[in-house]
Design a protein around this motif. Structure first.
Motif, PDB file in Angstrom:
ATOM      1  N   ASN A 153      -0.111   4.211   0.944  1.00 52.32           N
ATOM      2  CA  ASN A 153      -0.423   4.823   2.241  1.00 52.32           C
ATOM      3  C   ASN A 153      -1.246   3.840   3.059  1.00 52.32           C
ATOM      4  O   ASN A 153      -2.136   3.157   2.522  1.00 52.32           O
ATOM      5  CB  ASN A 153      -1.224   6.122   2.081  1.00 52.32           C
ATOM      6  N   SER A 154      -0.973   3.778   4.332  1.00 48.39           N
ATOM      7  CA  SER A 154      -1.779   2.963   5.253  1.00 48.39           C
ATOM      8  C   SER A 154      -1.815   3.673   6.596  1.00 48.39           C
ATOM      9  O   SER A 154      -0.807   4.235   7.034  1.00 48.39           O
ATOM     10  CB  SER A 154      -1.200   1.557   5.391  1.00 48.39           C
ATOM     11  N   ASP A 206       4.358   2.518  -8.814  1.00 50.15           N
ATOM     12  CA  ASP A 206       2.961   2.779  -8.473  1.00 50.15           C
ATOM     13  C   ASP A 206       2.106   2.624  -9.727  1.00 50.15           C
ATOM     14  O   ASP A 206       2.389   3.248 -10.757  1.00 50.15           O
ATOM     15  CB  ASP A 206       2.803   4.188  -7.915  1.00 50.15           C
ATOM     16  N   ALA A 263       0.859  -1.191   0.000  1.00 45.20           N
ATOM     17  CA  ALA A 263       0.000   0.000   0.000  1.00 45.20           C
ATOM     18  C   ALA A 263       0.890   1.236   0.000  1.00 45.20           C
ATOM     19  O   ALA A 263       1.872   1.298   0.739  1.00 45.20           O
ATOM     20  CB  ALA A 263      -0.907   0.001   1.227  1.00 45.20           C
ATOM     21  N   GLN A 295      -4.571   2.210   1.398  1.00 48.09           N
ATOM     22  CA  GLN A 295      -4.833   2.717   0.042  1.00 48.09           C
ATOM     23  C   GLN A 295      -4.601   1.579  -0.950  1.00 48.09           C
ATOM     24  O   GLN A 295      -3.584   0.896  -0.903  1.00 48.09           O
ATOM     25  CB  GLN A 295      -3.904   3.881  -0.273  1.00 48.09           C
ATOM     26  N   ILE A 352      -7.367   8.896   5.015  1.00 52.05           N
ATOM     27  CA  ILE A 352      -7.108   8.680   3.590  1.00 52.05           C
ATOM     28  C   ILE A 352      -8.275   7.923   2.967  1.00 52.05           C
ATOM     29  O   ILE A 352      -9.099   7.319   3.678  1.00 52.05           O
ATOM     30  CB  ILE A 352      -5.812   7.865   3.353  1.00 52.05           C
ATOM     31  N   ASP A 353      -8.348   7.962   1.639  1.00 52.53           N
ATOM     32  CA  ASP A 353      -9.260   7.078   0.914  1.00 52.53           C
ATOM     33  C   ASP A 353      -8.651   5.679   0.897  1.00 52.53           C
ATOM     34  O   ASP A 353      -7.443   5.522   0.680  1.00 52.53           O
ATOM     35  CB  ASP A 353      -9.443   7.544  -0.527  1.00 52.53           C
ATOM     36  N   GLY A 354      -9.464   4.669   1.104  1.00 50.92           N
ATOM     37  CA  GLY A 354      -8.931   3.313   1.051  1.00 50.92           C
ATOM     38  C   GLY A 354      -9.928   2.293   1.536  1.00 50.92           C
ATOM     39  O   GLY A 354     -11.102   2.599   1.795  1.00 50.92           O
ATOM     40  N   ASN A 400      -5.682   2.047  -4.487  1.00 45.52           N
ATOM     41  CA  ASN A 400      -5.682   2.568  -5.855  1.00 45.52           C
ATOM     42  C   ASN A 400      -5.249   4.043  -5.847  1.00 45.52           C
ATOM     43  O   ASN A 400      -5.979   4.889  -5.335  1.00 45.52           O
ATOM     44  CB  ASN A 400      -7.073   2.446  -6.481  1.00 45.52           C
ATOM     45  N   LYS A 455     -13.867   6.998   2.476  1.00 42.77           N
ATOM     46  CA  LYS A 455     -13.245   8.208   1.951  1.00 42.77           C
ATOM     47  C   LYS A 455     -12.658   9.038   3.090  1.00 42.77           C
ATOM     48  O   LYS A 455     -13.088   8.923   4.245  1.00 42.77           O
ATOM     49  CB  LYS A 455     -14.266   9.034   1.174  1.00 42.77           C
ATOM     50  N   LYS A 456     -11.707   9.864   2.731  1.00 40.21           N
ATOM     51  CA  LYS A 456     -11.094  10.744   3.714  1.00 40.21           C
ATOM     52  C   LYS A 456     -12.158  11.601   4.396  1.00 40.21           C
ATOM     53  O   LYS A 456     -13.076  12.100   3.743  1.00 40.21           O
ATOM     54  CB  LYS A 456     -10.048  11.629   3.035  1.00 40.21           C
TER      55      LYS A 456
END
Length: 387
Positions: free
Chosen positions: A72-73, A283, A70, A217, A188-190, A219, A96-97
């Motif tokens: 971001n995690s 990425d 990932a 995250q 974060i979005d994830g 995507n 979502k964030k």
């Protein structure tokens, strides 16, 4: 004496016999290698097989085992203590964030905020009163009507009232922060995992090692793999400026190929001394969510801009110490053929083929297996035979 002479004669006879046999074998072998001797009495042409150097599109894939990571995690942690009132997400779902994931004892912190707000209002009212008293005593003191002690007391009360307002304003901000933190939001979005705490349990904010859940995250997602230091330099040279000129193909567990262009890629800033390898991180898009962090996958890298190079069979290369050569067959004015050694610069090798970067042109004929033909010399006359 006669006996000795007979023995000596016998040994000489055997030696002459063996010498004759060896000479005969050498003649037969020479005839088989060279063919028939030429009519002018010189060395006969050497029988050889030839192939043509050909220009081909080079787009060979490199295979690596890679780890999906990932980019971001985030561990979802509580910043206030209290009873867990709500869980506002579906485990394993996409968040979502700034989505409110958990709600912790909001009513209690709302009451604390309201109390801090009321205390601030009271402090402001007291400040207004003490300010009027201080101004009045200041005027009286200037006319020598009020005593110095009365003036000092009014001034002290006024300053304390100002400090009390500042303190209560700070308390209100802290209460507001705590109230806001009763809603534990996504950073974060994830994709969020399972919740580690269910409704009704007490949350201790000081226990930072007990996250409520985890968001990763997916995507875009990151692919991590390693190149040897030589592979890295070769790929940099092939990609000119960076590694984004390559396409990544990932084989999923079901055999499906997941293909994406390397839009964002970077290499580690140092070489691992133990393995002489360079970590590379790419990425890529993961719109369908087929790749999960923590999975190992087999991946193939190919160039997004295939190039053309001269390719010859590997067995046609003659290696002399650090230099590489090939025998090039050139037609002479008398229609005979001669083989000349030519120095070449080599590129990569693959599937029994060798890329020649410099020294050969498309269509030139070269000897196949020149190194194996020990009787062949630079400039030798040759006779081309079928393979």
């Amino acid at each position: 004496m006669k006996v000795v002479e007979n023995i000596t004669s016998t040994k000489k006879g055997k030696w002459y016999l063996f010498s004759g046999v060896f000479a005969l074998i050498a003649v037969v072998a020479g005839c088989q290698f060279y063919g028939k001797k030429d009519v002018q009495g010189g060395l006969p042409p050497v029988n050889v097989t030839v192939v043509k150097a050909q220009e081909e599109v080079i787009n060979n894939s490199k295979t690596y085992v890679a780890l999906v990571e990932a980019i971001n995690s985030v561990d979802v942690v509580a910043k206030v203590s209290g009873s867990l009132d709500k869980v506002n997400f579906k485990e394993g779902g996409f968040v979502k964030k700034d989505d409110a994931l958990f709600v912790i004892d909001k009513d209690t912190y709302q009451a604390k905020y309201d109390l801090a707000k009321a205390q601030l209002e009271s402090a402001k009212a007291n400040l207004t009163k003490t300010e009027r008293d201080f101004k009045r005593q200041k005027q009286l003191s200037a006319k020598n009507i009020a005593s110095q002690a009365t003036f000092d007391s009014a001034e002290s009360a006024y300053l304390q009232a100002k400090a009390a307002v500042a303190q209560n304003e700070a308390n209100l901000k802290l209460a507001k922060n705590d109230l806001d933190n009763t809603e534990v939001k996504a950073y974060i979005d994830g994709v969020i995992g399972k919740t580690n705490v269910t409704v009704g349990n007490y949350i201790n904010a000081s226990n930072i090692n007990a996250p409520l859940a985890r968001v990763v995250q997916v995507n875009p997602i990151r692919i991590a793999f390693s190149l040897t230091d030589k592979e890295y330099l070769a790929m940099k040279a092939q990609g000119k400026q960076d590694l984004s000129d390559f396409v990544i193909n990932i084989e999923l567990a079901n055999g499906e190929i997941f293909s994406e262009k390397l839009d964002t890629v970077f290499a580690s800033n140092e070489v691992k001394t133990g393995t002489a390898s360079v970590g590379v991180y790419a990425d890529i898009k993961n719109d369908k969510g087929l790749l999960k962090p923590g999975a190992y996958v087999k991946m193939f890298i190919t160039s997004a801009k295939p190039r053309k190079d001269i390719v010859v069979p590997e067995e046609s290369i003659v290696q002399v110490e650090e230099d590489a050569y090939v025998y090039v067959v050139v037609a002479q004015a008398d229609k005979s053929l001669k083989a000349f050694l030519r120095k070449v610069k080599l590129g990569e090798a693959f599937s029994g083929k060798q890329v020649v970067l410099e020294g050969l042109k498309d269509g030139e004929e070269i000897l196949l297996g020149g190194l194996a033909n020990r009787m062949l010399r630079d400039g030798a006359t040759v006779n081309v035979v079928a393979q």
